[in-house]
Motif scaffolding. Structure first.
Motif, short mmCIF file in Angstrom:
data_model
loop_
_atom_site.label_atom_id
_atom_site.label_comp_id
_atom_site.label_asym_id
_atom_site.label_seq_id
_atom_site.Cartn_x
_atom_site.Cartn_y
_atom_site.Cartn_z
N LEU A 230 1.02 -1.19 0.37
CA LEU A 230 -0.39 -0.02 -0.05
C LEU A 230 1.06 1.43 -0.50
N VAL A 231 0.48 2.00 -1.02
CA VAL A 231 1.48 3.26 -1.47
C VAL A 231 0.46 4.32 -0.50
N ILE A 232 0.77 5.33 -0.17
CA ILE A 232 0.02 6.57 0.20
C ILE A 232 0.52 7.79 -0.23
N LEU A 233 -0.62 8.27 -1.41
CA LEU A 233 0.47 9.32 -1.55
C LEU A 233 -0.74 10.51 -1.30
N GLY A 234 0.39 11.80 -0.94
CA GLY A 234 -0.47 13.24 -0.16
C GLY A 234 -0.11 13.57 0.68
N TYR A 235 -0.96 14.50 0.91
CA TYR A 235 0.20 15.62 2.61
C TYR A 235 -1.62 15.36 2.47
N GLY A 236 -2.13 16.15 4.56
CA GLY A 236 -3.01 16.30 5.11
C GLY A 236 -2.38 16.16 6.26
N PRO A 237 -3.53 16.04 6.83
CA PRO A 237 -4.12 16.52 8.77
C PRO A 237 -3.08 14.47 9.50
N LEU A 238 -3.41 13.40 8.34
CA LEU A 238 -3.65 12.39 8.41
C LEU A 238 -1.76 12.27 8.32
N SER A 239 -1.05 12.92 7.82
CA SER A 239 0.20 12.19 7.31
C SER A 239 1.20 11.96 8.46
N GLY A 240 1.06 12.81 9.00
CA GLY A 240 2.08 11.99 10.41
C GLY A 240 1.51 10.76 11.08
N TRP A 241 0.14 10.59 11.18
CA TRP A 241 0.06 9.63 11.53
C TRP A 241 0.00 8.06 10.51
N VAL A 242 0.67 8.52 9.47
CA VAL A 242 0.76 7.60 7.90
C VAL A 242 1.72 7.13 8.17
N ARG A 243 2.98 8.16 8.31
CA ARG A 243 4.54 7.95 8.53
C ARG A 243 4.75 6.95 9.96
N GLU A 244 3.89 7.02 11.01
CA GLU A 244 4.34 5.73 11.92
C GLU A 244 3.37 4.96 11.29
N GLN A 245 2.22 4.68 10.89
CA GLN A 245 1.83 3.57 10.02
C GLN A 245 3.06 3.26 9.26
N ALA A 246 3.31 3.16 8.33
CA ALA A 246 4.61 3.40 7.41
C ALA A 246 5.30 2.34 7.93
N ASP A 247 6.56 3.03 9.10
CA ASP A 247 7.54 2.85 9.94
C ASP A 247 7.35 1.57 10.73
N ALA A 248 5.48 0.98 10.24
CA ALA A 248 5.84 -0.33 11.74
C ALA A 248 5.31 -1.05 11.38
N CYS A 249 4.57 -0.90 10.08
CA CYS A 249 4.31 -2.21 8.50
C CYS A 249 5.28 -1.85 7.11
N ASP A 250 5.36 -3.20 6.98
CA ASP A 250 6.69 -3.19 6.46
C ASP A 250 5.91 -3.42 4.71
N ASN A 251 4.34 -3.06 4.65
CA ASN A 251 4.01 -3.27 3.25
C ASN A 251 3.12 -1.89 3.02
N VAL A 252 3.77 -0.81 3.65
CA VAL A 252 2.71 0.13 3.67
C VAL A 252 3.76 1.39 4.24
N PHE A 253 3.93 2.30 2.46
CA PHE A 253 4.72 3.34 2.40
C PHE A 253 3.89 4.63 2.47
N HIS A 254 4.40 5.82 2.67
CA HIS A 254 3.88 6.86 2.28
C HIS A 254 5.21 8.19 1.44
N HIS A 255 4.86 8.28 0.32
CA HIS A 255 4.90 9.05 -0.30
C HIS A 255 4.71 10.91 -0.24
#
Length: 391
Positions: A230-255
């Motif tokens: 899963l790649v999540i591309l964008g910006y917004g209020p939940l960007s920090g939360w998405v980065r945290e999830q990407a750090d914790a899950c090896d198949n989730v990524f933030h761009h």
């Protein structure tokens, strides 16, 4: 004769309005086209988009104001805009939100201009609209929508709602599609994140905020480790939360977000597009997200949530899978169904949808609004018929 487009924003990424203005410029209907919005201290008051299209930023917008303060600020802005066009020969005014409709009606009554209500969503049923503000918004729209010479809506479900609610028939559906283009394959996500070549990439692009199903998507893909990324591309209020999830899950990524002009080249780097809307308002239930058409233009099959317009679209065009309900389990099941399809399963329908849902085709409908409904005379810029389309 000039055309004014009213929208209370600083006009930084208003792609739909800019596309409409560029078509009107090509048609030669107006001597000047002004996109009139609100100012910001770091932006120029006037900005030339082209020889005929200009952005005018009037006043300053403060998002921290209360409802009553915002109402007063809108009235002050409207008065300033009206004064600035005193004595101008105005041919048409386009109101792109309910907040600008009273000003548009005032222009029509004092100048004889045509009035277009070009709503970007179901204006009286938006997320976060409630209480006194909602009641006043409904009263305003009901009182003034009959003054519009034509109404433009962003999808069939919203168009049907307006027709039934107000008994109007002078409407056109104009989807917010990207221009038709052929895209080259890209491996930007695999190269950036080290995603294996045999792992399918599912892409969410857009605002990273509540109401977009992001928490459900992360939960769904946490159960798909080793099967899909899963790649999540964008910006917004939940960007920090998405980065945290990407750090914790090896198949989730933030761009991070990319410039609008480059977005489709990133879309082309995915295998599947995700459009998950939480129906927290009727406007969300009936919406037709831009990203759905962007995925189609990139030739990518879709996973969508079962909101009214998205579900209906995928029944007409078999370009992906509809989740049975809005849960992580249902989204995960839709992913597995899509992955079980044979290679190329969706491509014929995607090719058909790309031909139908692109801005070049939407321009044809918009041209009809100005020529047939509003009576503006100019040479018709005809479009070549699509393959198989009647002439």
């Amino acid at each position: 004769m000039i055309n004014i487009h009213l929208y209370p924003s600083p006009f930084l990424n208003e792609s739909r309005i800019l596309r409409e203005a560029r078509l009107l410029e090509k048609l030669g209907l107006f001597e000047r086209i002004d996109l009139v919005g609100t100012g910001r201290s770091d932006l120029a008051v006037t900005e030339a988009v082209s020889d005929r299209i200009h952005i005018r930023r009037i006043g300053l917008r403060d998002e921290s104001l209360s409802f009553l303060e915002k109402t007063q600020a809108t009235m002050t802005w409207s008065a300033a805009v009206f004064r600035s066009y005193r004595g101008e020969r105005i041919g048409c005014v386009n109101c792109h939100s309910i907040a600008t409709l009273p000003l548009g009606v005032r222009f029509k009554r004092t100048t004889g201009a045509r009035l277009v209500y070009d709503a970007h969503e179901l204006e009286t049923e938006t997320n976060g609209l409630h209480g006194l503000r909602k009641r006043l918004t409904k009263l305003t729209e009901r009182a003034l929508i009959g003054q519009a010479d034509h109404c433009i809506f962003v999808g069939d479900a919203i168009d049907n709602w307006y027709r039934e609610a107000y008994g109007i028939t002078n409407t056109t559906v104009l989807y917010n599609c990207p221009p038709y283009r052929e895209l080259q394959p890209s491996d930007v996500f695999r190269e950036r994140f080290g995603i294996p070549a045999d792992m399918p990439i599912f892409l969410y692009q857009g605002l990273i905020g509540e109401g977009r199903g992001l928490r459900l998507l992360v939960e769904a893909f946490a159960g798909l480790r080793g099967r899909a990324a899963l790649v999540i591309l964008g910006y917004g209020p939940l960007s920090g939360w998405v980065r945290e999830q990407a750090d914790a899950c090896d198949n989730v990524f933030h761009h991070p977000a990319v410039p609008p002009g480059e977005l489709l080249s990133y879309t082309a780097a995915a295998d599947v597009g995700l459009s998950v809307i939480e129906p927290t308002s009727l406007s969300y239930e009936y919406c037709m997200p831009n990203k759905l058409f962007e995925y189609i233009m990139a030739g990518k099959p879709l996973i969508v949530s079962p909101t009214t317009e998205q579900r209906s679209f995928l029944r007409r065009f078999r370009v992906g899978e509809v989740a049975s309900e809005l849960t992580a389990d249902a989204l995960r099941s839709a992913v597995m169904t899509l992955l079980s399809r044979p290679p190329g399963h969706y491509q014929a329908e995607l090719a058909r949808a790309r031909q139908l849902f692109n801005w070049d085709r939407q321009e044809k409908a918009l041209e009809s609004v100005y020529r047939q409904w509003l009576g503006f005379d100019a040479p018709v810029r005809s479009l070549a018929p699509m393959e198989g389309e009647a002439t």
